[in-house]
Motif scaffolding. Structure first.
Motif, short mmCIF file in Angstrom:
data_model
loop_
_atom_site.label_atom_id
_atom_site.label_comp_id
_atom_site.label_asym_id
_atom_site.label_seq_id
_atom_site.Cartn_x
_atom_site.Cartn_y
_atom_site.Cartn_z
N VAL A 371 -114.99 -32.43 19.12
CA VAL A 371 -116.39 -32.79 18.11
C VAL A 371 -116.56 -34.17 17.66
N GLY A 372 -115.75 -34.78 18.68
CA GLY A 372 -115.61 -36.53 18.22
C GLY A 372 -115.24 -36.72 17.24
N THR A 373 -113.96 -36.11 16.53
CA THR A 373 -113.39 -37.14 15.60
C THR A 373 -111.99 -37.23 16.39
N THR A 374 -112.08 -38.92 15.77
CA THR A 374 -110.79 -39.85 16.40
C THR A 374 -109.30 -39.04 16.45
N THR A 375 -109.12 -39.10 17.58
CA THR A 375 -107.49 -37.93 17.28
C THR A 375 -106.81 -38.50 17.51
N LEU A 376 -105.65 -37.86 16.91
CA LEU A 376 -103.78 -38.19 17.93
C LEU A 376 -103.03 -37.65 18.00
N ASP A 377 -102.17 -37.13 18.73
CA ASP A 377 -100.86 -36.09 18.85
C ASP A 377 -99.67 -36.58 19.38
N ALA A 378 -99.12 -35.44 18.93
CA ALA A 378 -97.75 -35.84 19.04
C ALA A 378 -97.01 -36.53 17.62
N LEU A 379 -97.49 -35.97 16.45
CA LEU A 379 -96.92 -37.03 15.56
C LEU A 379 -96.37 -36.42 15.18
N GLY A 380 -95.35 -35.13 15.42
CA GLY A 380 -94.32 -34.23 14.67
C GLY A 380 -92.76 -35.14 15.07
N PRO A 381 -92.00 -33.71 14.44
CA PRO A 381 -90.67 -34.56 15.37
C PRO A 381 -90.36 -34.71 16.24
N VAL A 382 -89.64 -36.07 16.92
CA VAL A 382 -89.05 -36.38 18.30
C VAL A 382 -87.82 -35.04 18.36
N GLY A 383 -88.36 -34.21 19.77
CA GLY A 383 -87.49 -33.53 20.99
C GLY A 383 -87.49 -32.96 21.76
N GLY A 384 -86.59 -32.37 21.88
CA GLY A 384 -87.30 -31.91 23.41
C GLY A 384 -86.76 -30.41 23.88
N GLY A 385 -86.99 -29.72 24.88
CA GLY A 385 -86.52 -28.17 25.71
C GLY A 385 -87.51 -27.17 24.68
N ALA A 386 -89.00 -27.15 24.79
CA ALA A 386 -89.82 -26.84 23.62
C ALA A 386 -89.83 -25.45 24.80
N HIS A 387 -90.01 -24.50 24.16
CA HIS A 387 -89.92 -23.48 24.30
C HIS A 387 -89.16 -22.65 25.43
N SER A 388 -87.75 -23.51 24.61
CA SER A 388 -86.73 -22.90 26.01
C SER A 388 -85.64 -22.31 24.52
N PRO A 389 -84.95 -22.03 25.36
CA PRO A 389 -83.38 -21.51 23.76
C PRO A 389 -82.57 -23.20 23.79
#
Length: 416
Positions: A371-389
């Motif tokens: 919708v035209g809003t300036t956006t920046l993503d992935a500003l959360g915690p740093v890590g890995g293994g998303a969606h896995s044990p």
């Protein structure tokens, strides 16, 4: 005498140039951080981990309403404790509730934060793999995606409150319950809310290499259904019309519709046909995962799916094309690039290097960008293994990421 002065001048210039080049090579930080904010960010880590443990130990997979409700209630209490005005909005057809928390200031900038309460893990996972800290990492279902993002956003807002920093018009924190399955009960709210803000900061996880995300592909749900005619596979197969064979033919030809030059991919992932070994299948359904970086590629794929599907292997079959658009693309753009540079400069003041990347995976940032809003993503915690044990966050990046988000809120609040 002139030669001597000239020699000294040249020598001094060479010395200064060498120092500048050396500092650049060593990535020495010249600007100073906001000491008060950074001190608060470092002290916030223990509270961050305590609150995160509570959320991680509650199952809140998409659609699991009892767990989502528990997480939502806790988050609402946290936000109210720092003076946020909290509005609860229905997320139909999804289970759970949308949380819209607003903090008003005295400045000009209007900033939107995005995070989500749902995870990909089924009921019972938290009991089997509860929150734990081991080897400099915190583990648990949803610890990174996206319960860590929720708490990181809260800690940043808490620092602003404690330091009485109100140089923004408003900061809105939108937390939805259905991001992992397309945000069908929240995407219109995200888009409408984003339109009212200058910037959207998405608190999805940062990659293990400590990067933010400046573009993401859009997602399409494509495929087709085939109607044939059943018959006994041994006694009279000629009386049948094999939907499975036609589906295989269509899959092979439609799978070629991707376009690498435009970063468009078409990957068939689900194939369903037949339920008995001795029966010619009379129906089949095939699903494809489609990713696009250019919105017009959706139109092209819809046309080409329809056109090519008419090229049948078996004329006796009927084919119905499926083409549903999910998240829109969040393409590279100059405004996001400028925001990346601002974030990198902030991070550098505390001695860290912030990387940047694009991704084929979509988030709610796609809706804000669309919708035209300036956006920046992935500003959360740093890590890995998303969606896995093995999903985890790095402990040594918690305080730096809290500082980064807080300082971004301060700086963007000053902007009109």
């Amino acid at each position: 005498m002139k030669k001597r002065i000239f020699g000294v001048t040249v020598g001094l210039f060479a010395f200064v140039l060498a120092i500048v080049l050396l500092l650049g090579h060593l990535n020495v930080v010249v600007a100073a951080p906001n000491a008060a904010v950074y001190d608060k960010a470092k002290k916030a880590q223990s509270d961050f981990l305590s609150k995160l443990e509570t959320l991680v130990n509650i199952d809140s997979g998409t659609g699991y309403e009892p767990g989502l409700t528990k997480v939502e209630d806790i988050v609402i209490d946290h936000l109210k404790s720092i003076g946020a005005e909290v509005q609860i909005i229905n997320a139909t057809p999804s289970k759970g509730r949308n949380i819209l928390a607003t903090i008003k200031g005295t400045g000009k900038g209007k900033i939107l934060l995005l995070a989500h309460t749902d995870t990909v893990f089924e009921e019972g996972t938290a009991a089997k793999r509860p929150f734990k800290i081991l080897g400099g990492k915190a583990y648990g279902p949803g610890v990174m995606d996206d319960k860590g993002g929720i708490i990181l956003g809260f800690e940043a807002l808490k620092i602003l409150q404690e330091l009485k920093l109100q140089n923004f018009e408003k900061i809105t924190f939108l937390i939805n319950p259905d991001e992992e399955k397309g945000s069908f009960g929240s995407r219109e709210l995200i888009k409408e809310t984003a339109k009212k803000h200058d910037v959207a900061l998405v608190l999805e996880f940062g990659s293990p290499d400590d990067k933010v995300t400046s573009w993401r592909k859009g997602i399409g749900y494509y495929g087709f259904k085939v109607k044939g005619r059943s018959a006994h596979a041994g006694a009279e197969p000629e009386k049948g019309c094999n939907a499975l064979l036609e589906a295989a033919h269509q899959t092979l030809q439609l799978s070629k519709l991707g376009d690498a030059s435009k970063q468009t991919s078409v990957n068939f992932t689900v194939f369903e046909a037949g339920d008995r070994r001795n029966t010619i299948p009379d129906s089949a359904e095939v699903q494809a995962d489609v990713r696009v970086l250019q919105a017009e590629e959706y139109n092209r794929l819809e046309r080409d799916f329809t056109r090519l599907s008419k090229n049948k292997l078996l004329p006796c079959t009927e084919i119905q094309v499926i083409s549903d658009r999910g998240r829109p693309p969040f393409p590279p753009n100059p405004k996001t690039d400028a925001l990346v540079k601002k974030a990198q400069a902030i991070y550098q003041t505390i001695g860290f290097k912030l990387g940047v990347e694009g991704s084929g995976g979509g988030t709610d940032g796609n809706y804000a960008a669309a919708v035209g809003t300036t956006t920046l993503d992935a500003l959360g915690p740093v890590g890995g293994g998303a969606h896995s044990p093995e999903e985890y966050i790095d402990l040594d990046r918690i305080a730096p990421r809290i500082y980064l988000l807080t300082k971004l809120l301060i700086d963007l609040g000053n902007a009109s």
